[in-house]
Design a protein around this motif. Sequence first.
Motif, PDB file in Angstrom:
ATOM      1  N   ARG A   1      -6.818  -1.394   1.638  1.00 34.63           N
ATOM      2  CA  ARG A   1      -5.422  -1.100   1.306  1.00 34.63           C
ATOM      3  C   ARG A   1      -4.840  -2.162   0.371  1.00 34.63           C
ATOM      4  O   ARG A   1      -4.151  -1.836  -0.598  1.00 34.63           O
TER       5      ARG A   1
ATOM      6  N   ARG B   1       0.904   4.210  -2.882  1.00 31.06           N
ATOM      7  CA  ARG B   1       0.629   5.623  -2.615  1.00 31.06           C
ATOM      8  C   ARG B   1       1.751   6.515  -3.134  1.00 31.06           C
ATOM      9  O   ARG B   1       1.497   7.595  -3.685  1.00 31.06           O
TER      10      ARG B   1
ATOM     11  N   TYR C   1       0.822  -1.212   0.000  1.00 25.18           N
ATOM     12  CA  TYR C   1       0.000   0.000   0.000  1.00 25.18           C
ATOM     13  C   TYR C   1       0.857   1.262   0.000  1.00 25.18           C
ATOM     14  O   TYR C   1       0.596   2.209  -0.756  1.00 25.18           O
ATOM     15  N   ARG C   2       1.904   1.283   0.817  1.00 24.68           N
ATOM     16  CA  ARG C   2       2.752   2.471   0.906  1.00 24.68           C
ATOM     17  C   ARG C   2       3.409   2.761  -0.442  1.00 24.68           C
ATOM     18  O   ARG C   2       3.433   3.907  -0.903  1.00 24.68           O
TER      19      ARG C   2
ATOM     20  N   ARG D   1      -8.067   7.026   0.741  1.00 23.22           N
ATOM     21  CA  ARG D   1      -8.948   5.915   0.365  1.00 23.22           C
ATOM     22  C   ARG D   1     -10.425   6.314   0.359  1.00 23.22           C
ATOM     23  O   ARG D   1     -11.272   5.583  -0.137  1.00 23.22           O
TER      24      ARG D   1
END
Length: 433
Positions: free
Chosen positions: A92, A7, A3-4, A80
């Motif tokens: 996520r 992003r 997820y990081r 989100r």
Amino acid sequence: MDYREARVYLDEAAKYGSVLGLDNMRELLGRLGNPQDELKFIHISGTNGKGSVLAYLSTILMEAGYRVGRYISPTLFSYRERIQVNEEFIRRESLAVHVSRIRETIEQMQKEGLPHPTVFEIETALSFLYFAEERCDIVVLETGMGGLTDATNIIRTTVMEVLVKISMDHMQFLGNTLSEIAAQKAGIIKPHTVAVSTRQEPEAMQVIEAQVEKTGSVLFVADPADAADIHYGLERQSFSYDGLEHLEISLAGSYQIANAVTAVTAVRALRTLGYEISEEQLRRGLRRTQWRGRFTVLCRHPLIVMDGAHNPDGALQLKNSIEQYFKGRRIFYICGMFRDKDYETVLRTVSPYSDTIFTIQTPGNPRALPAEELAKAARPYFAQVKAERTIAEALEDALRQAQQEEDVILAFGSLSFLGEFSGAVEKIKEIGQ
């Protein structure tokens, strides 16, 4: 990607800016299997009220038992938040999986010499992949800017289009007259569909009616002037419309009556398409709808309100709400704006109700107007103007001056700073407990 990493990739994609046109979007989605073709859509365009009407319709449809996707921008509290199914933010892990697939597709496109999609195009494709994965019965989708050449207008399976109030905004992209802008907004109306429009200025209404006739569609017109028995309030409002008495909403702001009227008309139109929505489900949906950032009360003592008035029409709506709820009270403004907005008209419109304004720079956005420039624009209209370094410092200064029981602190402007402003208010409340 996790997820990081996903992003970070999306943040980096923001450098590709904003591009109107559907060629790149069509190419990207074609390579992803056109997930949007598996879905049904309610598509919303217009200038002010898109988000509120989206919130009303998606909540009402949920109450009626449908599995509803919603796609919004900008967001206030979480990245989100822009992609939701039945009011639950995108997971996520799903975001990471779909962004990884999109990145691989874009890398292949670039190898073939094709342009890199914009971040809005990527996010729109991401939403379609997720909504298809979640098997949504219907997706309520708002345009990013305009309509005709907006990335969201790639969809072909619309069941209904909704046009909220159209006014002068994004003129550098959409046109210099109301009819030119209306033509862009009405460009979402597809052949042989059902369109719903709030009652527009005659110039805009003519354009919408011409597009409906051209596409062989059916038009329902929502007329807020027909709402009766209106009762305003900061926590509960009510009105009667279309044979329904005492409909209640929980959203504040005088303009929310008009948005709710549009939603009620849209429900009537949906019923003609076979959607089963009872009167009780309609009433529950209206009462349950939440949409933070639109004349939202954050604190009662002192009274702190935030509102996303960031263009001239939004400022007029805010002006009406101030007159409705805060007549005769001292108001302290906190304002942050984008440099591509008509911020001088916004400031001039709301200036009669306060002599004090604290300006801030919306954080983390290249379109943000520096606090000093906004302060310079505000000085002809306000006796006291102060450019602040941070949102928290602006709030602290406003709190120091708002000492009387009836005083109001009102934050308005770009939606992008209201999430951080809300967080600053929560910290102040925690300290005071």
